[in-house]
Design an enzyme around this catalytic site. Structure first.
Site, PDB file in Angstrom:
ATOM      1  N   SER A 137      43.138  38.992  38.801  1.00 17.62           N
ATOM      2  CA  SER A 137      42.030  39.470  39.637  1.00 17.62           C
ATOM      3  C   SER A 137      41.933  40.987  39.670  1.00 17.62           C
ATOM      4  CB  SER A 137      42.221  38.977  41.075  1.00 17.62           C
ATOM      5  OG  SER A 137      42.387  37.596  41.107  1.00 17.62           O
ATOM      6  N   GLU A 252      48.404  26.390  37.028  1.00 21.64           N
ATOM      7  CA  GLU A 252      48.492  26.985  38.352  1.00 21.64           C
ATOM      8  C   GLU A 252      47.806  26.069  39.376  1.00 21.64           C
ATOM      9  OE1 GLU A 252      46.633  30.832  38.721  1.00 21.64           O
ATOM     10  OE2 GLU A 252      47.271  31.044  40.808  1.00 21.64           O
TER      11      GLU A 252
HETATM   12  C1  LIG Z   1      47.548  34.414  48.622  1.00 19.35           C
HETATM   13  C2  LIG Z   1      46.817  34.847  47.391  1.00 19.35           C
HETATM   14  C3  LIG Z   1      47.524  35.117  46.256  1.00 19.35           C
HETATM   15  C4  LIG Z   1      46.886  35.560  45.112  1.00 19.35           C
HETATM   16  N1  LIG Z   1      47.631  35.855  44.019  1.00 19.35           N
HETATM   17  C5  LIG Z   1      47.029  36.360  42.931  1.00 19.35           C
HETATM   18  C6  LIG Z   1      47.802  36.802  41.832  1.00 19.35           C
HETATM   19  O1  LIG Z   1      49.025  36.733  41.844  1.00 19.35           O
HETATM   20  N2  LIG Z   1      47.187  37.308  40.759  1.00 19.35           N
HETATM   21  C7  LIG Z   1      45.839  37.399  40.701  1.00 19.35           C
HETATM   22  O2  LIG Z   1      45.331  37.840  39.684  1.00 19.35           O
HETATM   23  N3  LIG Z   1      45.046  37.019  41.719  1.00 19.35           N
HETATM   24  C8  LIG Z   1      45.625  36.503  42.844  1.00 19.35           C
HETATM   25  N4  LIG Z   1      44.846  36.123  43.919  1.00 19.35           N
HETATM   26  C9  LIG Z   1      43.412  36.352  43.868  1.00 19.35           C
HETATM   27  C10 LIG Z   1      42.550  35.102  43.811  1.00 19.35           C
HETATM   28  O3  LIG Z   1      42.605  34.498  42.553  1.00 19.35           O
HETATM   29  C11 LIG Z   1      41.130  35.525  44.199  1.00 19.35           C
HETATM   30  O4  LIG Z   1      41.169  35.931  45.536  1.00 19.35           O
HETATM   31  C12 LIG Z   1      40.143  34.407  44.028  1.00 19.35           C
HETATM   32  O5  LIG Z   1      39.940  34.084  42.683  1.00 19.35           O
HETATM   33  C13 LIG Z   1      38.796  34.738  44.688  1.00 19.35           C
HETATM   34  O6  LIG Z   1      38.286  35.977  44.294  1.00 19.35           O
HETATM   35  P1  LIG Z   1      37.798  37.017  45.387  1.00 19.35           P
HETATM   36  O7  LIG Z   1      38.915  37.202  46.358  1.00 19.35           O
HETATM   37  O8  LIG Z   1      37.296  38.203  44.686  1.00 19.35           O
HETATM   38  O9  LIG Z   1      36.628  36.302  46.160  1.00 19.35           O
HETATM   39  P2  LIG Z   1      35.097  36.256  45.723  1.00 19.35           P
HETATM   40  O10 LIG Z   1      35.004  35.819  44.314  1.00 19.35           O
HETATM   41  O11 LIG Z   1      34.433  37.501  46.101  1.00 19.35           O
HETATM   42  O12 LIG Z   1      34.596  35.059  46.643  1.00 19.35           O
HETATM   43  C14 LIG Z   1      34.123  35.212  47.988  1.00 19.35           C
HETATM   44  C15 LIG Z   1      33.515  33.879  48.428  1.00 19.35           C
HETATM   45  O13 LIG Z   1      32.372  33.615  47.585  1.00 19.35           O
HETATM   46  C16 LIG Z   1      32.492  32.352  46.996  1.00 19.35           C
HETATM   47  N5  LIG Z   1      31.900  32.355  45.663  1.00 19.35           N
HETATM   48  C17 LIG Z   1      32.082  33.248  44.682  1.00 19.35           C
HETATM   49  N6  LIG Z   1      31.428  32.889  43.584  1.00 19.35           N
HETATM   50  C18 LIG Z   1      30.815  31.735  43.852  1.00 19.35           C
HETATM   51  C19 LIG Z   1      29.991  30.825  43.114  1.00 19.35           C
HETATM   52  N7  LIG Z   1      29.674  31.042  41.826  1.00 19.35           N
HETATM   53  N8  LIG Z   1      29.543  29.724  43.732  1.00 19.35           N
HETATM   54  C20 LIG Z   1      29.861  29.489  45.031  1.00 19.35           C
HETATM   55  N9  LIG Z   1      30.631  30.269  45.773  1.00 19.35           N
HETATM   56  C21 LIG Z   1      31.108  31.390  45.190  1.00 19.35           C
HETATM   57  C22 LIG Z   1      33.976  32.102  46.942  1.00 19.35           C
HETATM   58  O14 LIG Z   1      34.261  30.709  46.831  1.00 19.35           O
HETATM   59  C23 LIG Z   1      34.451  32.695  48.234  1.00 19.35           C
HETATM   60  O15 LIG Z   1      34.281  31.782  49.277  1.00 19.35           O
HETATM   61  C24 LIG Z   1      45.478  35.687  45.093  1.00 19.35           C
HETATM   62  C25 LIG Z   1      44.747  35.378  46.225  1.00 19.35           C
HETATM   63  C26 LIG Z   1      45.397  34.964  47.385  1.00 19.35           C
HETATM   64  C27 LIG Z   1      44.589  34.690  48.598  1.00 19.35           C
END
Ligand SMILES: Cc1cc2nc3c(=O)[nH]c(=O)nc-3n(C[C@H](O)[C@H](O)[C@H](O)COP(=O)(O)OP(=O)(O)OC[C@H]3O[C@@H](n4cnc5c(N)ncnc54)[C@H](O)[C@@H]3O)c2cc1C
Lengths: 398, 379
Positions: A137, A252
């Site tokens: 991410s 994962e």
């Molecule tokens: C505890 C924890 C550990 C993590 N560990 C890692 C790690 O080790 N390495 C790493 O790389 N990442 C990690 N992550 C990151 C994680 O993969 C991302 O947080 C996740 O993929 C969501 O991305 P975002 O936070 O940018 O949310 P966003 O993508 O901004 O999403 C915000 C909201 O919008 C919704 N949304 C977005 N796009 C769509 C769509 N097309 N249709 C419908 N709804 C949508 C989402 O479902 C969510 O509810 C971790 C996250 C957490 C919480």
């Protein structure tokens, strides 16, 4: 059961070995992160028993029972691995080692890694010597992961990496990172991504912890400033990293989704917790009838889900699997786990609200808060539903 | 045994699906309903089910059946659900056959089981008395009389009651109205004096009847199982019925889901297929997951019965509870996602919702079975 003689013998041996070798302390429930053995160069064991348990299991290759022996695994068949898991559950043995290397990178390397990469990295994962983190991410690339911008430019025998990752779990404690980078800036977004491995001690890597609602800081912002990565650390082909990234994600997701699956057997079920917390009424039922209904519904769904995990595995073994079910397991399992934690909190009432104090007060509240991340990490629930709609139901693109 | 169908079972599933799709599709349900068919099912179909080995699928080979057990029976019932076929399979081949095979004397088995396997007779179970399933609640009384008993009471909802050639009646030889102990099962001829059978018309066009017994005389040889100990036998048969109803509901849910996703791909609004709207995609994807769970609990319940698993009652309840909810959700969503068309009698989708509701109510809904699971697990 119709277990073959060989498997029955394996079970008997395994049971005896576990009885003799699993320290008593390692049979207590995992209550917080410090009970988990993550391994790594800088890992501090929380007790001598934790260290001993890891060493004994690693010697047998049972930290990664199904990996080939040549790479530090146990070389067990699926059936044997299942027996081992059952026998460990029977005595409530803790996993000797938990790591992103085991859950995610290992399977991807076994499939896509070069012989040299496998020989170098897999045994260290199996023995818990190197701890890995996941650099997927970025601030602008969460659900839309393929829009990631961290760049890697080839200069001679090295890639020069620049950019920023975020939410990198345990980046400040990890030794190495598997990292998605853009090597082909002009290619369509899915075709310009490569999969790189590098040491977190490389010059130019820095991390900054992020504090979570649970009060802990398990993940970080991770910055790359002209980090030099040997070309040999590219996994698979240049520009073809997206396929590897997705394959790793299926592992994962299954791992995260499986967190609720111990419901049926072994684990201290929700009903048990409810009985301890509420007692039983004269009619032998939990006295709070609305809460009882919630517990029953949760147990039904948990059990149905555990049976589904079992069926999916059995079908895969019989060659009847319908393929990409990891999104289903991730979505359903995490939603279930969140619901379970909500109920655990309800059952404890105000005692569940405690935050700091003796005897691990606050563990439950922290676990509850942590569970909220289950449906975000590894791809959100909404993203899993999108994938199911597209790949399983073949519904037209939005 | 692994939670996966064997090759033989897959063959049974495919042949059952082919058979009911060809001989008893939804159009046939429509025809029987619209013509107000006095039998409410097609005896020729029932006879064909014997030729296929379906009518006696769970009956031991020694008694003229196929001896294939409950997984096979469930696969047949699933195909029945998928095609909404009208047959006396549940009442006769599952419930009654299980009662006879488990509790019958040698004479009773010899007299009835081969005729069920040959689809020569329909045998209905007259047990439930309360509108909400309560199997121990039996107010019908059996008083000793001559060398037998006299039965008096009312059974308001007997599946296939008006077409039955034989009834199996649960009556109380002792004990209070809702006690498990004291229940006895009897074989009763519906043409005997004092038996009144009135057909009742149901929302799902299935067959049911109110059976009234007024001092009906039966003799000792008509007792099925041990006097006063009928409840365990009844529960064993009900669990087989519940697991098979779960299989039927799975078929109902699965087909209505398939019809719905097909509709989502083809119906256009706002210049694009409605299946491209994420609000509908997510609901459909959720349903897909629920259906996967439904498949697992159904197979587990059927397997547990075949294996004599000590927890087979729990698994039967788990399946009945879970699949009942999934089928309700699947069919309700199906109607909603079809829009106005979904409300019309011309569309098949409404039939699926009606059947899901009726099957969920039969032999205990999710509330009943949730409570039963909890009680069996002592909470
Ligand atoms: C505890 C924890 C550990 C993590 N560990 C890692 C790690 O080790 N390495 C790493 O790389 N990442 C990690 N992550 C990151 C994680 O993969 C991302 O947080 C996740 O993929 C969501 O991305 P975002 O936070 O940018 O949310 P966003 O993508 O901004 O999403 C915000 C909201 O919008 C919704 N949304 C977005 N796009 C769509 C769509 N097309 N249709 C419908 N709804 C949508 C989402 O479902 C969510 O509810 C971790 C996250 C957490 C919480």
């Amino acid at each position: 059961m119709d277990e073959t003689a060989a498997l029955a013998e394996f079970r008997a041996e395994t049971r005896a070995w576990l009885e003799a070798n699993c320290p008593e302390e390692m049979r207590q429930p995992v209550r917080s992160d410090s009970d988990i053995c993550w391994g790594g160069r800088r890992f501090v064991f929380s007790s001598p028993a934790q260290k001993l348990w890891l060493e004994r299991m690693a010697t047998r290759g049972w930290t990664v029972p199904e990996w080939p022996r040549a790479y530090g695994g146990g070389g067990l068949s699926k059936e044997e691995a299942r027996v081992l898991a059952q026998e460990m559950r029977r005595i409530r043995a803790r996993p000797p080692l938990s790591s992103f290397g085991i859950w995610m990178l290992g399977p991807a390397l076994l499939r896509y890694g070069s012989e040299a990469q496998k020989a170098e990295h897999l045994p260290k994962i199996a023995r818990g010597e190197i701890r890995w983190c996941q650099g997927y991410s970025e601030p602008g690339a969460g659900s839309d992961l393929a829009s990631l911008r961290t760049s890697a430019v080839l200069e001679g025998d090295h890639f020069i990496v620049n950019g920023q990752k975020v939410w990198t779990s345990y980046a400040d404690r990890a030794d190495w990172i598997f990292c998605l980078v853009r090597t082909e800036p002009d290619a369509p977004k899915h075709l310009g991504i490569s999969f790189l491995l590098f040491d977190m001690e490389s010059p130019g890597v820095s991390t900054a912890p992020i504090r979570l609602i649970s009060g802990s800081s398990p993940f970080c912002q991770t910055f790359f400033d002209n980090v030099r990565v040997p070309r040999a650390n590219l996994v698979g082909e240049r520009g073809r990293g997206w396929e590897i990234a997705k394959y790793l994600l299926t592992h994962e997701r299954e791992m995260i989704g499986g967190m609720d699956s111990g419901a049926a057997e072994g684990r201290d079920g929700l009903a048990q917790v409810a009985k301890r917390a509420l007692g039983l009424g004269e009619d032998g039922r939990l006295p709070d009838s609305m809460l009882r209904t919630d517990v029953i519904r949760q147990e039904i769904d948990s059990w149905a889900f555990a049976l589904t995990m079992e069926r999916v595995k059995d079908e895969a073994k019989a060659g009847q699997g319908v393929g990409a079910l990891s999104s289903m397991l991730k979505y359903y399992g995490t939603e279930l786990n969140k619901r379970r934690m909500e109920l655990m909190m309800s059952l404890q009432g105000t005692e569940g609200l405690l935050w700091e104090g003796e005897d691990r007060e606050g563990d439950l509240a922290r676990a509850w808060l942590r569970s909220r991340a289950n449906s975000i990490e590894g791809g959100t629930s909404e993203v899993q539903l999108n994938i199911i709609a597209k790949t399983m139901l073949r519904l037209p693109a939005a | 045994m692994a939670l996966v169908l064997t090759d033989d079972e897959r063959m049974i599933r495919d042949s059952a699906e082919g058979f009911f799709a060809e001989h008893a599709p939804v159009a046939e349900l429509r025809r029987l309903r619209d013509s107000r068919d006095p039998h409410g099912f097609d005896r020729a179909l029932w006879a064909r089910m014997a030729e296929m080995g379906f009518a006696g699928v769970a009956i031991p080979e020694a008694h003229g059946g196929a001896g294939l057990g409950m997984v096979a029976a469930g696969l047949i019932q699933e195909a029945i659900g998928r095609n909404l076929s009208l047959t006396p399979f549940l009442s006769t081949s599952i419930l009654s056959a299980t009662l006879l095979a488990k509790g019958g004397t040698a004479e009773q088995k010899a007299a009835l089981l081969p005729r069920i396997a040959a689809a020569e007779i329909v045998v209905a179970l007259a047990a439930d008395e309360a509108p909400r399933h309560a199997p121990a609640h039996i107010g019908t009384r059996a008083h000793a009389s001559g060398n037998g008993f006299r039965l008096t009471g009312t059974k308001p909802f007997v599946l296939d009651g008006h077409v039955a050639d034989r009834l199996i009646v649960a009556a109380r030889t002792s004990g209070a109205d809702s006690e498990p102990a004291g229940i006895t099962l009897f074989l009763v001829d519906p043409k005997a004096e004092g038996v009144r059978v009135e057909r009742r018309s149901l929302v799902d066009s299935r067959n049911a009847a109110r059976v009234t017994l007024e001092g009906v005389q039966v003799d000792g040889a008509d007792v099925l199982g041990a006097v006063g100990e009928g409840f365990a036998l009844l529960e064993a048969a009900l669990d087989a019925g519940r697991a098979c109803l779960a299989a039927e509901m799975l078929g109902v849910a699965d087909r209505s889901f398939a019809l719905t996703t097909e509709y989502l791909r083809t119906r256009e609004q706002f210049g694009r297929p409605i299946g491209s709207f994420q609000a509908l995609q997510h609901r459909a994807a959720h349903l897909f997951c629920e259906l996967e769970l439904a498949k697992s609990v159904t197979l587990k319940a059927l397997r547990a019965l075949d294996e004599g698993d000590s927890r087979s009652a729990i698994f039967a309840s788990l399946a009945k509870a879970k699949v009942g909810e999934v089928a309700r959700l699947a069919t309700n969503e199906a109607v909603q996602m079809h829009g106005g068309i979904g409300m019309t009698d011309d569309a098949d989708i409404g039939f699926y919702m009606k059947r899901a509701r009726a099957a969920a109510e039969t032999f205990g809904d999710s509330a009943f079975h949730g409570d039963r699971i909890a009680c069996l697990m002592r909470y």
